[in-house]
Design an enzyme around this catalytic site. Structure first.
Site, PDB file in Angstrom:
ATOM      1  N   GLY A 194       2.539   3.975  32.375  1.00 29.26           N
ATOM      2  CA  GLY A 194       4.068   3.864  32.253  1.00 29.26           C
ATOM      3  C   GLY A 194       4.287   4.884  31.059  1.00 29.26           C
ATOM      4  N   ARG A 228       0.580   6.837  38.715  1.00 27.06           N
ATOM      5  CA  ARG A 228      -0.423   6.144  38.757  1.00 27.06           C
ATOM      6  C   ARG A 228      -1.427   6.564  40.034  1.00 27.06           C
ATOM      7  NH1 ARG A 228       0.818   1.856  35.110  1.00 27.06           N
ATOM      8  NH2 ARG A 228       3.038   1.697  35.015  1.00 27.06           N
ATOM      9  N   GLY A 266      -1.797   3.766  28.382  1.00 29.05           N
ATOM     10  CA  GLY A 266      -2.474   2.712  28.117  1.00 29.05           C
ATOM     11  C   GLY A 266      -3.887   2.294  28.349  1.00 29.05           C
ATOM     12  N   ASP A 267      -4.139   1.179  28.541  1.00 28.10           N
ATOM     13  CA  ASP A 267      -5.668   1.125  28.607  1.00 28.10           C
ATOM     14  C   ASP A 267      -6.149   1.419  30.002  1.00 28.10           C
ATOM     15  OD1 ASP A 267      -4.448  -0.885  30.114  1.00 28.10           O
ATOM     16  OD2 ASP A 267      -5.673  -2.649  29.667  1.00 28.10           O
ATOM     17  N   GLY A 268      -5.348   1.336  31.060  1.00 27.09           N
ATOM     18  CA  GLY A 268      -5.977   1.951  32.317  1.00 27.09           C
ATOM     19  C   GLY A 268      -6.237   3.432  32.172  1.00 27.09           C
ATOM     20  N   THR A 279       2.219   3.435  24.952  1.00 31.28           N
ATOM     21  CA  THR A 279       2.596   2.673  25.994  1.00 31.28           C
ATOM     22  C   THR A 279       3.786   1.752  24.894  1.00 31.28           C
ATOM     23  OG1 THR A 279       2.178   0.526  26.916  1.00 31.28           O
ATOM     24  CG2 THR A 279       0.541   1.218  25.417  1.00 31.28           C
ATOM     25  N   ILE A 280       4.881   1.183  25.377  1.00 39.44           N
ATOM     26  CA  ILE A 280       5.705   0.648  24.762  1.00 39.44           C
ATOM     27  C   ILE A 280       5.329  -0.855  24.477  1.00 39.44           C
ATOM     28  CG2 ILE A 280       7.997   1.682  25.598  1.00 39.44           C
ATOM     29  CD1 ILE A 280       8.517  -0.718  27.030  1.00 39.44           C
ATOM     30  N   ASP A 281       4.141  -1.469  25.269  1.00 37.59           N
ATOM     31  CA  ASP A 281       3.859  -2.759  25.180  1.00 37.59           C
ATOM     32  C   ASP A 281       3.052  -2.971  23.922  1.00 37.59           C
ATOM     33  OD1 ASP A 281       5.098  -3.303  27.422  1.00 37.59           O
ATOM     34  OD2 ASP A 281       2.983  -2.850  28.544  1.00 37.59           O
ATOM     35  N   ASP A 288       0.044  -2.990  23.582  1.00 40.46           N
ATOM     36  CA  ASP A 288      -1.141  -3.878  23.936  1.00 40.46           C
ATOM     37  C   ASP A 288      -2.718  -3.364  24.039  1.00 40.46           C
ATOM     38  OD1 ASP A 288      -0.593  -1.988  26.042  1.00 40.46           O
ATOM     39  OD2 ASP A 288      -0.658  -3.501  27.593  1.00 40.46           O
ATOM     40  N   ARG A 344      26.903 -20.165  23.447  1.00 39.04           N
ATOM     41  CA  ARG A 344      25.931 -19.936  24.427  1.00 39.04           C
ATOM     42  C   ARG A 344      24.390 -20.157  24.085  1.00 39.04           C
ATOM     43  NH1 ARG A 344      28.791 -15.334  27.677  1.00 39.04           N
ATOM     44  NH2 ARG A 344      30.054 -16.778  29.124  1.00 39.04           N
ATOM     45  N   ARG A 383       4.123  -7.417  28.904  1.00 37.62           N
ATOM     46  CA  ARG A 383       2.923  -7.819  29.788  1.00 37.62           C
ATOM     47  C   ARG A 383       2.091  -8.979  28.987  1.00 37.62           C
ATOM     48  NH1 ARG A 383       0.589  -2.679  32.711  1.00 37.62           N
ATOM     49  NH2 ARG A 383       0.147  -2.003  30.666  1.00 37.62           N
ATOM     50  N   LYS A 399      23.274 -25.973  15.082  1.00 36.95           N
ATOM     51  CA  LYS A 399      23.520 -24.640  15.721  1.00 36.95           C
ATOM     52  C   LYS A 399      24.508 -24.407  16.755  1.00 36.95           C
ATOM     53  CE  LYS A 399      19.506 -22.386  13.951  1.00 36.95           C
ATOM     54  NZ  LYS A 399      19.461 -21.102  13.570  1.00 36.95           N
ATOM     55  N   ARG A 452      22.689 -18.565  29.542  1.00 34.36           N
ATOM     56  CA  ARG A 452      22.403 -17.409  30.606  1.00 34.36           C
ATOM     57  C   ARG A 452      21.319 -16.750  30.349  1.00 34.36           C
ATOM     58  NH1 ARG A 452      26.684 -19.240  32.090  1.00 34.36           N
ATOM     59  NH2 ARG A 452      28.608 -18.498  32.203  1.00 34.36           N
TER      60      ARG A 452
HETATM   61  P1  ATP Z   1       0.778   1.101  30.644  1.00 32.39           P
HETATM   62  O1  ATP Z   1       0.009   0.192  29.861  1.00 32.39           O
HETATM   63  O2  ATP Z   1       1.930   1.816  30.336  1.00 32.39           O
HETATM   64  O3  ATP Z   1       0.686   0.488  32.169  1.00 32.39           O
HETATM   65  P2  ATP Z   1      -1.877   2.343  31.735  1.00 32.39           P
HETATM   66  O4  ATP Z   1      -2.616   3.624  31.147  1.00 32.39           O
HETATM   67  O5  ATP Z   1      -2.491   0.918  31.328  1.00 32.39           O
HETATM   68  O6  ATP Z   1      -0.434   2.313  31.205  1.00 32.39           O
HETATM   69  P3  ATP Z   1      -2.557   1.975  34.448  1.00 32.39           P
HETATM   70  O7  ATP Z   1      -1.545   2.227  35.779  1.00 32.39           O
HETATM   71  O8  ATP Z   1      -3.279   0.734  34.271  1.00 32.39           O
HETATM   72  O9  ATP Z   1      -1.589   2.360  33.011  1.00 32.39           O
HETATM   73  O10 ATP Z   1      -3.571   3.288  34.455  1.00 32.39           O
HETATM   74  C1  ATP Z   1      -3.002   4.612  34.494  1.00 32.39           C
HETATM   75  C2  ATP Z   1      -4.019   5.267  35.478  1.00 32.39           C
HETATM   76  O11 ATP Z   1      -5.322   5.459  34.863  1.00 32.39           O
HETATM   77  C3  ATP Z   1      -4.252   4.614  36.994  1.00 32.39           C
HETATM   78  O12 ATP Z   1      -3.342   5.051  37.668  1.00 32.39           O
HETATM   79  C4  ATP Z   1      -5.610   5.455  37.153  1.00 32.39           C
HETATM   80  O13 ATP Z   1      -5.203   6.763  37.610  1.00 32.39           O
HETATM   81  C5  ATP Z   1      -6.300   5.395  35.935  1.00 32.39           C
HETATM   82  N1  ATP Z   1      -7.327   4.342  35.772  1.00 32.39           N
HETATM   83  C6  ATP Z   1      -6.941   2.834  35.569  1.00 32.39           C
HETATM   84  N2  ATP Z   1      -7.939   2.245  35.687  1.00 32.39           N
HETATM   85  C7  ATP Z   1      -9.095   2.989  35.678  1.00 32.39           C
HETATM   86  C8  ATP Z   1     -10.451   2.578  35.819  1.00 32.39           C
HETATM   87  N3  ATP Z   1     -10.902   1.788  35.753  1.00 32.39           N
HETATM   88  N4  ATP Z   1     -11.126   3.933  35.927  1.00 32.39           N
HETATM   89  C9  ATP Z   1     -10.668   5.131  36.116  1.00 32.39           C
HETATM   90  N5  ATP Z   1      -9.291   5.170  36.116  1.00 32.39           N
HETATM   91  C10 ATP Z   1      -8.429   4.305  35.818  1.00 32.39           C
END
Ligand code: ATP
Length: 319
Positions: free
Chosen positions: A12, A73, A103-105, A126-128, A130, A163, A172, A214, A244
């Site tokens: 993201g 992604r 982020g972690d991905g 990442t804004i989260d 996390d 309200r 997340r 309140k 709301r």
């Molecule tokens: P955000 O926290 O903002 O979602 P993120 O980096 O965690 O950011 P993801 O979509 O989880 O976002 O991962 C980004 C990209 O990293 C994925 O589209 C993929 O290309 C790669 N990726 C994610 N997981 C793996 C993995 N286990 N092994 C290799 N590449 C990965």
């Protein structure tokens, strides 16, 4: 010794990614490295969207949200053959090191490439907020300030109409945006994955706070915990107050980065280049107690979520 460094943003988008890109490119060039950008995350390696850049490529972006080099992604990047293809393409370009922002991905992708011989340093964008190995991620402070300005506006109308406003924020699995916003905006109730409450407990708390005088109630809740529209309907039905729901959504991702995010981005970018020049790989940058840290990505991914119970206590005491 590394010579050519690629930079990509992945996952993201987050405000401050551009400021970080600028810092990496300029620090690299200043240290005598050849700098390349890779468009749209790991996808850009496979699609050969790779370009050598000079320092003016990153002019005029320090104040811009989003990411100039795009993000995407690429779920197939978990597959070994796709990673091998990426390594082959990077070697064709002579790129021997990568800085990845995400982020972690994104960390997992960097770890996979570093195990295959490309020197990788990952930066948390990442804004989260996390990512457990750092106190703060790039983009968190800007998103928090966006939420604060939205919630302050909602407070005006919520208070005028007496309200209850149920406001869903991003994060997340991480409750930091909700907790920090709750403290900064004086929310009556904050609900996160780690600090949850049953619907009955929530309604009892609202009824008690109304009985205590309140006139309006602000509930800030992390996304994906429940259907906030339905929750507001239940509160209105059972608590004797008009209610709301507001889902702030992707508005939280955009905007010009705050000063804090710009400085964090600059520090992390410069530190990432320092680490690569020291021969480090498979590590991620963090900020812990105001100091830059380098943690092996594997270790960072295995860390448990940061404990924010102490912040929840602050929120509870001053509401
Ligand atoms: P955000 O926290 O903002 O979602 P993120 O980096 O965690 O950011 P993801 O979509 O989880 O976002 O991962 C980004 C990209 O990293 C994925 O589209 C993929 O290309 C790669 N990726 C994610 N997981 C793996 C993995 N286990 N092994 C290799 N590449 C990965």
């Amino acid at each position: 010794m590394i010579k050519r460094v690629g930079v990509l943003t992945s996952g993201g988008d987050a405000p401050g990614m551009n400021a970080c890109l600028r810092a990496i490119i300029r620090a690299g060039i200043n240290q005598g490295l050849e700098m390349y950008v890779i468009y749209n995350g790991y996808r850009g390696i496979i699609e050969r969207k790779i370009e050598k850049v000079n320092r003016s490529f990153v002019s005029e972006i320090i104040n811009r949200g989003g990411t100039k080099i795009g993000t995407a992604r690429l779920p197939e990047f978990t597959q070994e053959e796709v990673q091998d293809q990426a390594v082959k393409i990077l070697k064709e370009y002579g790129i021997d090191a990568l800085v990845t922002i995400g982020g972690d991905g994104t960390y997992r992708g960097a770890l996979a490439l570093s195990r295959k011989g490309i020197n990788c340093v990952a930066i948390p964008g990442t804004i989260d907020n996390d990512v457990a190995s750092t106190d703060f991620t790039i983009g968190f402070d800007t998103a928090l300030n966006t939420i604060i300005s939205c919630v302050d506006r909602l407070r005006d109308t919520s208070s005028s109409h007496q309200r209850c406003s149920v406001i869903e924020v991003m994060g997340r699995d991480c409750g930091d945006l909700a907790i920090y916003a709750g403290i900064a905006c004086g929310a009556e109730i904050v609900i996160t994955k780690d600090h949850g409450m049953t619907k009955q407990e929530l309604k009892d708390s609202i009824i008690r706070q109304i009985a205590e005088g309140k006139h309006h109630i602000m509930v800030i809740i992390t996304e994906k915990l429940c259907d906030v529209k339905e929750l507001a309907r239940e509160i209105e039905r059972d608590c004797g107050i008009e209610a709301r729901s507001e889902v702030l959504g992707r508005i939280q991702r955009g905007g010009s980065p705050t000063g804090t995010d710009r400085v964090l981005a600059a520090r992390m970018g410069v530190f990432a280049i320092d680490l690569l020049l020291q021969g480090r790989s498979g590590v991620c940058v963090g900020i812990v107690w105001s100091k830059m840290t380098a943690t092996p990505i594997e270790e960072a991914l295995a860390m448990k979520n940061k404990d924010n119970a102490f912040l929840m206590r602050v929120s509870d005491i001053i509401k």
